[in-house]
Design a protein around this motif. Structure first.
Motif, PDB file in Angstrom:
ATOM      1  N   ALA A 295       0.840  -1.209   0.000  1.00  0.00           N
ATOM      2  CA  ALA A 295       0.000   0.000   0.000  1.00  0.00           C
ATOM      3  C   ALA A 295       0.866   1.246   0.000  1.00  0.00           C
ATOM      4  CB  ALA A 295      -0.920  -0.021   1.220  1.00  0.00           C
ATOM      5  N   THR A 296       1.850   1.252   0.892  1.00  0.00           N
ATOM      6  CA  THR A 296       2.719   2.438   0.991  1.00  0.00           C
ATOM      7  C   THR A 296       3.508   2.635  -0.297  1.00  0.00           C
ATOM      8  OG1 THR A 296       2.888   2.032   3.348  1.00  0.00           O
ATOM      9  CG2 THR A 296       4.490   3.545   2.420  1.00  0.00           C
ATOM     10  N   ALA A 297       4.027   1.525  -0.830  1.00  0.00           N
ATOM     11  CA  ALA A 297       4.833   1.629  -2.057  1.00  0.00           C
ATOM     12  C   ALA A 297       3.984   2.172  -3.212  1.00  0.00           C
ATOM     13  CB  ALA A 297       5.411   0.268  -2.417  1.00  0.00           C
ATOM     14  N   ALA A 298       2.756   1.650  -3.337  1.00  0.00           N
ATOM     15  CA  ALA A 298       1.886   2.122  -4.431  1.00  0.00           C
ATOM     16  C   ALA A 298       1.564   3.606  -4.264  1.00  0.00           C
ATOM     17  CB  ALA A 298       0.604   1.303  -4.465  1.00  0.00           C
ATOM     18  N   LEU A 299       1.351   4.007  -3.015  1.00  0.00           N
ATOM     19  CA  LEU A 299       1.020   5.415  -2.757  1.00  0.00           C
ATOM     20  C   LEU A 299       2.223   6.322  -3.063  1.00  0.00           C
ATOM     21  CD1 LEU A 299      -1.603   6.656  -1.883  1.00  0.00           C
ATOM     22  CD2 LEU A 299      -0.816   6.628   0.472  1.00  0.00           C
ATOM     23  N   ILE A 300       3.398   5.852  -2.677  1.00  0.00           N
ATOM     24  CA  ILE A 300       4.615   6.619  -2.990  1.00  0.00           C
ATOM     25  C   ILE A 300       4.786   6.712  -4.512  1.00  0.00           C
ATOM     26  CG2 ILE A 300       7.147   6.573  -2.883  1.00  0.00           C
ATOM     27  CD1 ILE A 300       6.854   5.416  -0.025  1.00  0.00           C
ATOM     28  N   GLY A 301       4.525   5.580  -5.184  1.00  0.00           N
ATOM     29  CA  GLY A 301       4.624   5.566  -6.641  1.00  0.00           C
ATOM     30  C   GLY A 301       3.665   6.569  -7.270  1.00  0.00           C
ATOM     31  N   ALA A 302       2.427   6.573  -6.771  1.00  0.00           N
ATOM     32  CA  ALA A 302       1.421   7.504  -7.307  1.00  0.00           C
ATOM     33  C   ALA A 302       1.868   8.953  -7.088  1.00  0.00           C
ATOM     34  CB  ALA A 302       0.081   7.256  -6.633  1.00  0.00           C
ATOM     35  N   ALA A 303       2.379   9.202  -5.881  1.00  0.00           N
ATOM     36  CA  ALA A 303       2.826  10.568  -5.569  1.00  0.00           C
ATOM     37  C   ALA A 303       3.999  10.967  -6.467  1.00  0.00           C
ATOM     38  CB  ALA A 303       3.221  10.666  -4.097  1.00  0.00           C
ATOM     39  N   ALA A 304       4.899  10.002  -6.715  1.00  0.00           N
ATOM     40  CA  ALA A 304       6.061  10.294  -7.565  1.00  0.00           C
ATOM     41  C   ALA A 304       5.610  10.623  -8.985  1.00  0.00           C
ATOM     42  CB  ALA A 304       7.021   9.107  -7.568  1.00  0.00           C
ATOM     43  N   LEU A 305       4.656   9.826  -9.500  1.00  0.00           N
ATOM     44  CA  LEU A 305       4.153  10.078 -10.857  1.00  0.00           C
ATOM     45  C   LEU A 305       3.472  11.451 -10.929  1.00  0.00           C
ATOM     46  CD1 LEU A 305       2.714   6.546 -11.687  1.00  0.00           C
ATOM     47  CD2 LEU A 305       4.544   7.704 -12.926  1.00  0.00           C
ATOM     48  N   GLN A 306       2.724  11.747  -9.889  1.00  0.00           N
ATOM     49  CA  GLN A 306       2.048  13.055  -9.883  1.00  0.00           C
ATOM     50  C   GLN A 306       3.046  14.191  -9.787  1.00  0.00           C
ATOM     51  OE1 GLN A 306      -1.665  12.703  -7.259  1.00  0.00           O
ATOM     52  NE2 GLN A 306      -1.988  14.386  -8.683  1.00  0.00           N
ATOM     53  N   THR A 307       4.146  13.931  -9.084  1.00  0.00           N
ATOM     54  CA  THR A 307       5.205  14.952  -9.019  1.00  0.00           C
ATOM     55  C   THR A 307       5.717  15.253 -10.421  1.00  0.00           C
ATOM     56  OG1 THR A 307       5.823  14.014  -6.884  1.00  0.00           O
ATOM     57  CG2 THR A 307       7.381  15.548  -7.879  1.00  0.00           C
ATOM     58  N   VAL A 308       5.893  14.176 -11.212  1.00  0.00           N
ATOM     59  CA  VAL A 308       6.356  14.352 -12.598  1.00  0.00           C
ATOM     60  C   VAL A 308       5.332  15.187 -13.383  1.00  0.00           C
ATOM     61  CG1 VAL A 308       6.896  13.147 -14.756  1.00  0.00           C
ATOM     62  CG2 VAL A 308       7.677  12.206 -12.574  1.00  0.00           C
ATOM     63  N   VAL A 309       4.046  14.854 -13.202  1.00  0.00           N
ATOM     64  CA  VAL A 309       2.980  15.591 -13.901  1.00  0.00           C
ATOM     65  C   VAL A 309       3.026  17.070 -13.523  1.00  0.00           C
ATOM     66  CG1 VAL A 309       0.475  15.889 -14.059  1.00  0.00           C
ATOM     67  CG2 VAL A 309       1.457  13.605 -14.163  1.00  0.00           C
ATOM     68  N   ILE A 310       3.203  17.318 -12.246  1.00  0.00           N
ATOM     69  CA  ILE A 310       3.208  18.706 -11.771  1.00  0.00           C
ATOM     70  C   ILE A 310       4.409  19.461 -12.332  1.00  0.00           C
ATOM     71  CG2 ILE A 310       3.562  20.100  -9.677  1.00  0.00           C
ATOM     72  CD1 ILE A 310       1.684  17.963  -8.295  1.00  0.00           C
ATOM     73  N   ILE A 311       5.542  18.777 -12.404  1.00  0.00           N
ATOM     74  CA  ILE A 311       6.746  19.420 -12.959  1.00  0.00           C
ATOM     75  C   ILE A 311       6.519  19.728 -14.450  1.00  0.00           C
ATOM     76  CG2 ILE A 311       9.183  19.043 -13.562  1.00  0.00           C
ATOM     77  CD1 ILE A 311       9.370  17.443 -10.881  1.00  0.00           C
ATOM     78  N   ILE A 312       5.987  18.735 -15.187  1.00  0.00           N
ATOM     79  CA  ILE A 312       5.726  18.956 -16.623  1.00  0.00           C
ATOM     80  C   ILE A 312       4.776  20.139 -16.804  1.00  0.00           C
ATOM     81  CG2 ILE A 312       4.583  17.984 -18.667  1.00  0.00           C
ATOM     82  CD1 ILE A 312       5.561  15.240 -17.839  1.00  0.00           C
ATOM     83  N   ARG A 313       3.751  20.138 -15.987  1.00  0.00           N
ATOM     84  CA  ARG A 313       2.728  21.189 -16.072  1.00  0.00           C
ATOM     85  C   ARG A 313       3.336  22.568 -15.808  1.00  0.00           C
ATOM     86  NH1 ARG A 313      -2.339  20.342 -18.181  1.00  0.00           N
ATOM     87  NH2 ARG A 313      -3.610  22.077 -17.623  1.00  0.00           N
ATOM     88  N   THR A 314       4.154  22.626 -14.765  1.00  0.00           N
ATOM     89  CA  THR A 314       4.767  23.901 -14.389  1.00  0.00           C
ATOM     90  C   THR A 314       5.656  24.414 -15.515  1.00  0.00           C
ATOM     91  OG1 THR A 314       4.752  23.110 -12.127  1.00  0.00           O
ATOM     92  CG2 THR A 314       6.065  25.063 -12.551  1.00  0.00           C
ATOM     93  N   ILE A 315       6.418  23.486 -16.126  1.00  0.00           N
ATOM     94  CA  ILE A 315       7.307  23.886 -17.227  1.00  0.00           C
ATOM     95  C   ILE A 315       6.472  24.304 -18.441  1.00  0.00           C
ATOM     96  CG2 ILE A 315       9.033  23.030 -18.874  1.00  0.00           C
ATOM     97  CD1 ILE A 315      10.044  21.210 -16.526  1.00  0.00           C
ATOM     98  N   SER A 316       5.419  23.516 -18.725  1.00  0.00           N
ATOM     99  CA  SER A 316       4.601  23.803 -19.913  1.00  0.00           C
ATOM    100  C   SER A 316       4.002  25.188 -19.871  1.00  0.00           C
ATOM    101  CB  SER A 316       3.454  22.801 -20.028  1.00  0.00           C
ATOM    102  OG  SER A 316       3.942  21.519 -20.228  1.00  0.00           O
ATOM    103  N   LYS A 317       3.477  25.557 -18.721  1.00  0.00           N
ATOM    104  CA  LYS A 317       2.753  26.820 -18.676  1.00  0.00           C
ATOM    105  C   LYS A 317       3.580  27.962 -18.099  1.00  0.00           C
ATOM    106  CE  LYS A 317      -0.735  27.089 -15.947  1.00  0.00           C
ATOM    107  NZ  LYS A 317      -1.966  26.806 -15.227  1.00  0.00           N
ATOM    108  N   GLY A 318       4.708  27.612 -17.488  1.00  0.00           N
ATOM    109  CA  GLY A 318       5.550  28.654 -16.912  1.00  0.00           C
ATOM    110  C   GLY A 318       4.882  29.375 -15.760  1.00  0.00           C
ATOM    111  N   ALA A 319       4.002  28.670 -15.076  1.00  0.00           N
ATOM    112  CA  ALA A 319       3.291  29.279 -13.937  1.00  0.00           C
ATOM    113  C   ALA A 319       2.919  28.175 -12.955  1.00  0.00           C
ATOM    114  CB  ALA A 319       2.043  29.999 -14.418  1.00  0.00           C
ATOM    115  N   SER A 320       2.367  28.593 -11.819  1.00  0.00           N
ATOM    116  CA  SER A 320       2.028  27.616 -10.781  1.00  0.00           C
ATOM    117  C   SER A 320       0.983  26.614 -11.299  1.00  0.00           C
ATOM    118  CB  SER A 320       1.502  28.327  -9.536  1.00  0.00           C
ATOM    119  OG  SER A 320       0.534  29.274  -9.907  1.00  0.00           O
TER     120      SER A 320
END
Lengths: 520, 293
Positions: B51-76
Motif C-alpha cells: 500500500a505504501t509503495a503504491a502510494l509513494i509511486g502515485a505521488a512520484a508520478l504526480q510529481t512528474v505531472v506537476i513538474i511537466i505542467r509547471t514547465i509547460s505553462k511557466g506558472a504555478s
C-alpha cells in the motif's frame, strides 16, 4: 480568577464580575461560533445584497417580500448579525482581559504537584545545594526563571503562550473593529472615463456621508467639497489568442485536434492624469490588480465601455450607419431583425510563439431575423416577472416550462451567428455588406474609501504572527517542586509544552536526567 | 521554429501528461486494494508495504505531472480546476505519507487514497486539461500564495479527517469485537487521536492565511475585501467550524464525541468550500464572483 482574590472585591463590583465571568466563558465562544456558522450557512443559500428588481425578476414579488421581511437577503448587514459580531467582540475582549489579569503570572505553580508530575532525585554538585544546582541547570538550558520562591521553581523556555494567545485574540477583536469601521464609514462609486474628458470625484462632501475619517466630522456643512480630478489619457486593452485544442480522452489514449482560435482578455489598463484634492497633479496607471490610491480613495480598473459604428454597404455605397455598444442589441432599417454584438476586441494581441501585433477591431455578431409577418405583433417572452407566468397567465408544466396550446404564440426566430463584424473583413448578409468602423473605448473605474482596511491589515498581520508563534514555535514550561526526603532531595517535575515544532518528550527526558545529575 | 510545430509539441506534452496521470490513478487503485487487504490482514507486511509503495509511486508520478505542467505553462500548476484537483491529491498524499512515516499507522491511508484517487479520477474524466490564459483578475502575486497555502491546509485537514475516521472506526471495531491489530491499542489510541488536534493546529493558521490572503487579494482586484459571495462565506464557515473544533479541545469534557462530530462537520464544510459551492452555483445559476470560464 482565584477565590482568594475574589473575596477582596467589594460588593459593588459583583455585577461587573458576573458580566465579565459570563462574557469570558469559552462556552459562550463555542455557542457564538455555532450561531455564526448557522447564520452564514443560511446567508450563503440566499444570494445577498442584490437590488430588489433582481430578486423580483428571479423569484417573484411574494417570495421576495417574504425573504426580505426576514432580512434573509441582506443578512450580513442586519442588526442581528451586527449584534452577534458585537457579542463576539465582547467575548474576545473579556477573554483577553481575563488572560491578561488572571494569567499574567505565566502559569505559576500550585502548592502541590499534580499527579502526572515526574519524580526525580535532584543532584547537587560543586558544593551547591540541589536547589541552586537545579536553577543553574535550567538557566544553562535557556530557561527563564519566573519564580523560585518557596519550594517551587517555575521556569519557561520560548515564547509566553498565554501572551501570544492574548495577542491574536486582541488582534481578532481589532479586526472586528475594522469590520465595523468599514460598515459605518466606507463609501464607493464608479466612474466612466472618456479619453480627454476630465471627471471630478468627491472625496469629502455631503453625498459621501461625511465619511473621511480624520478630515471631517459629522457636520459636513463646515467643510468645502473636496474632489479629485481624473482624466483618461489612454485606455489600453490586451488580448491573448489561444489555439483551442479538442481532446478525445481515454485514460491511456488521449488524441487531440487543433480547432479554431479563441480570444482571452489579457489585461486592461488606464493611463490617467490625476489631480488630488490638494491640487497636486501627476500621471498614474490603473490596472486590474493594481489600484491607484489618491486622496483617501482607491481606484480600481473594473470594466470598459465600447462603442463602434456599424456601416451597411450596398454595391460599394454606404446605405446606413448606426452607433452601437458592445453587448447592447441594435437594429438596422435596411436589413431588419435584431443584432446582438459581443465584446469589441481592439488593442494589442499576444499569442504564444508569435510576435505581438495590433488586433483588427472586431466583435462577434448574432442576428435574430425579423419574425414572420403573421406573428410580427407578438412580443417575445421576456425574462423576469412575466417568465413566472403569474402576470401572463401561462400554464406551466412539471419543470415550469410553458405548455404549448393552440393560443400560444410561436417562438421568436433563433439567433444566428453571422460571424465577426470587423474593420477588415466584411460580413455579407441579405445582399448587404456590414463593416465595423470608429471603435472607441471608455474606461470604467470603481472607487472606494474604506477606513477599516488599514485597521484590518494591522489586525490580520498581528493575528497571523500570534497564531503562527502559538501554533508552531515551541515553548516549554517547567514547574519543579523540591522536597526533602530521607533518601535525599527529591523533585517533582511538571513539564508542559506548546508549539508543534518542538520535541517535548525528548526535551523533558533530557531535562529530567540533567536535574538528577545523570547528564549535564 | 515554426509556431505550428511548437504548438503541436505542447499538445503532445499534454497528452503525455495525461498518460502519466492515468498511470498515477492506477497506482492509487493499487494502493486502495492494498489498503483494503491491509484492513482484513493487518499483520501481513506485504499488504501494508505494498500500500505504501503504491502510494509513494502515485505521488512520484504526480510529481512528474506537476513538474511537466509547471514547465509547460511557466506558472504555478493549480490555476484551473483540473490542475487544482491534481495538486490537491498530491498534497494530500504527501501530507499523509509524512504522518504514516511518523506514526506507523496505515488505517487512515485507506481514506486518503479514496480522496486523492477520486480527485484525480474527476480531473481526468471530468475536467479539461487545456492550459488556458488566466483572466486579468487572477493575474496577481497573491494567486500563488493564496492557493498554495490554502491547498496545503486542505491536504492537512484531509489527513486529519482520515485519522479521525480511523479512530472512530477502531473504536467501533473494538465494540464489535473485531480483534485485528492495526498498531493501535487502548493505551496509544488517545495519542493517535491527539494527532487530529495536532494536524488541525498545523493546518488552521494556513487556512487562516488562505482566507485572509483571499480577502487582501479581493481588495486589490475588486476594491472590496469581502462581499459575502457564496465561496467567501463558505470559506469563513469552514474557518469558524475549525475554530470551534479547536475551542472544544480546550475543555476535557468536549474532547471526545463533541470534538469528533465537529471535526467531521468542519471537513464537510471544507469540501463544500472547495468543490460544492462552485458546483451548486453552476447548477442553480447562483451568482458567484469565483466562477470563471
Amino acid at each position: 480568577m482565584s477565590q482568594h482574590s475574589q473575596k477582596r472585591h467589594s460588593a459593588w463590583t459583583a455585577p461587573f464580575r458576573w458580566i465579565s465571568g459570563e462574557l469570558s466563558r469559552i462556552r459562550l465562544t463555542v455557542w457564538l461560533l455555532i450561531v455564526m456558522g448557522v447564520t452564514m450557512i443560511v446567508g450563503s443559500i440566499f444570494p445577498q445584497g442584490y437590488d430588489a428588481d433582481t430578486y423580483v425578476s428571479s423569484w417573484g414579488e411574494e417570495t421576495y417580500a417574504a425573504l426580505s421581511k426576514w432580512g434573509l437577503l441582506n443578512l450580513f448587514h442586519t442588526k442581528y448579525f451586527l449584534i452577534l459580531g458585537g457579542i463576539l467582540l465582547l467575548n474576545l475582549l473579556f477573554c483577553s482581559l481575563v488572560r491578561w489579569f488572571g494569567r499574567s503570572g505565566a502559569g505559576l505553580a500550585r502548592e502541590r504537584p499534580p499527579a502526572h508530575a515526574r519524580e526525580i532525585v535532584l543532584a547537587g554538585g560543586h558544593g551547591e545545594s540541589p536547589r541552586v544546582q537545579a536553577l543553574s541547570v535550567l538557566e544553562a538550558r535557556g530557561y527563564k526563571i519566573l519564580s523560585s520562591a518557596g519550594n517551587v521553581i517555575t521556569a519557561r523556555r520560548g515564547p509566553w503562550p498565554e501572551g501570544v494567545s492574548l495577542l491574536y485574540h486582541i488582534a481578532m477583536a481589532v479586526a472586528i473593529v475594522g469590520f465595523i469601521l468599514s460598515a459605518l464609514f466606507s463609501f464607493e462609486g464608479d466612474a466612466t472615463l472618456y479619453p480627454g474628458e476630465p471627471q471630478q470625484i468627491a472625496t469629502v462632501n455631503a453625498e459621501t456621508g461625511a465619511c473621511r475619517l480624520g478630515l471631517v466630522k459629522a457636520d459636513t456643512t463646515a467643510w468645502e467639497d473636496r474632489y479629485v480630478t481624473i482624466t483618461l489619457n489612454e485606455f489600453i486593452t490586451e488580448w491573448e489568442l489561444d489555439q483551442k485544442k479538442e481532446y478525445e480522452r481515454g485514460l491511456f489514449n488521449t488524441k487531440y485536434e487543433f480547432l479554431e482560435h479563441k480570444y482571452y482578455p489579457r489585461d486592461w489598463m488606464s493611463e490617467l492624469t490625476v489631480v488630488d484634492d490638494d491640487g497636486k497633479m501627476r500621471d498614474a496607471l490603473v490596472e486590474v490588480n493594481r489600484p491607484l490610491r489618491i486622496s483617501g480613495l482607491t481606484f480600481y480598473q473594473m470594466a470598459y465601455e465600447q462603442e463602434f459604428d456599424v456601416v451597411v454597404m450596398k454595391d460599394t455605397l454606404e446605405v446606413e450607419r448606426v452607433r452601437a455598444n458592445a453587448y447592447e442589441p441594435f437594429t438596422l432599417e435596411s436589413i431588419g431583425g435584431t443584432f446582438f454584438p459581443g465584446t469589441l476586441r481592439v488593442g494589442t494581441l499576444y499569442q504564444k510563439y508569435h510576435d505581438t501585433e495590433p488586433v483588427v477591431p472586431h466583435t462577434a455578431l448574432k442576428w435574430q431575423p425579423p419574425a414572420p409577418a403573421d406573428t410580427a405583433a407578438v412580443e417575445p417572452p421576456t425574462e423576469g416577472i412575466a417568465a413566472h407566468g403569474e402576470e401572463t397567465g401561462e400554464t406551466h408544466g412539471e419543470e415550469g416550462a410553458p405548455v404549448e396550446d393552440e393560443t400560444s404564440p410561436p417562438p421568436p426566430p433563433e439567433k444566428i451567428e453571422i460571424g465577426d463584424l470587423s474593420a477588415g473583413d466584411p460580413i455579407e448578409l441579405e445582399g448587404y455588406t456590414l463593416l465595423l468602423e470608429n471603435p472607441y473605448e471608455a474606461s470604467v473605474l470603481t472607487y472606494r474609501h474604506d477606513p477599516g482596511v488599514p485597521v484590518l491589515y494591522i489586525a490580520i498581520i498581528a493575528f497571523m504572527i500570534g497564531l503562527a508563534i502559538r501554533t508552531y514555535w515551541p515553548s516549554y514550561r517547567v514547574n519543579l517542586w523540591i522536597e526533602d526526603s530521607p533518601t535525599g532531595v527529591r523533585g517533582r517535575l511538571a513539564f508542559r509544552a506548546t508549539g508543534m515544532l518542538g520535541e517535548p518528550e525528548e526535551i523533558e527526558r533530557n531535562l529530567a536526567s540533567a536535574l538528577s545529575g545523570e547528564s549535564r | 521554429m515554426d509556431p505550428a510545430i511548437l504548438l503541436q509539441r505542447d499538445a503532445a506534452r499534454l497528452a503525455t501528461e495525461q498518460v502519466i496521470l492515468s498511470t498515477a490513478l492506477c497506482a492509487y487503485g493499487v494502493a486502495f486494494i492494498f489498503y483494503v487487504l491491509h484492513f482484513f490482514g493487518p499483520r501481513v507486511r506485504a499488504f501494508s508495504r505494498g500500500a505504501t509503495a503504491a502510494l509513494i509511486g502515485a505521488a512520484a508520478l504526480q510529481t512528474v505531472v506537476i513538474i511537466i505542467r509547471t514547465i509547460s505553462k511557466g506558472a504555478s500548476p493549480f490555476q484551473s480546476l483540473y490542475e487544482s484537483l491534481s495538486w490537491f491529491a498530491w498534497t494530500c498524499v504527501v501530507a499523509y505519507l509524512v504522518i504514516e512515516w511518523r506514526r506507523n499507522v496505515r488505517l487512515p491511508g485507506f481514506f486518503v487514497t479514496i480522496f486523492a484517487g477520486g480527485a484525480v479520477l474527476y480531473a481526468l474524466l471530468g475536467q479539461s486539461p487545456e492550459i488556458k490564459p488566466l483572466f486579468p483578475a487572477l493575474q496577481s502575486a497573491w494567486f500563488f500564495w493564496h492557493v498554495a497555502i490554502a491547498f496545503a491546509s486542505y491536504a492537512i485537514f484531509v489527513v486529519a479527517f482520515s485519522v479521525e475516521i480511523s479512530y472512530l472506526l477502531q473504536l467501533l471495531l473494538w465494540k464489535l469485537g473485531w480483534k485485528r491489530d492495526y498498531g493501535l491499542t487502548r493505551e496509544n489510541i488517545s495519542r493517535f487521536h491527539r494527532s487530529v488536534h495536532q494536524l488541525v493546529l498545523l493546518g488552521f493558521p494556513m487556512l487562516t492565511f488562505g482566507v485572509m490572503s483571499g480577502a487582501a487579494w479581493a481588495n486589490e482586484a475588486w476594491g472590496v475585501y469581502w462581499q459575502w459571495d457564496p465561496k467567501e462565506t463558505w470559506s469563513l464557515i469552514t474557518w469558524v467550524v475549525f475554530a470551534l473544533y479547536l475551542h472544544t479541545r480546550v475543555r476535557p469534557r468536549w474532547r471526545g464525541a463533541p470534538s469528533s462530530v465537529i471535526m467531521v462537520l468542519a471537513f464537510a464544510c471544507m469540501v463544500t468550500t472547495f468543490v460544492g459551492v462552485s458546483w451548486l452555483a453552476k447548477l442553480f445559476g447562483l451568482p458567484s464572483l469565483h466562477l470563471y470560464g
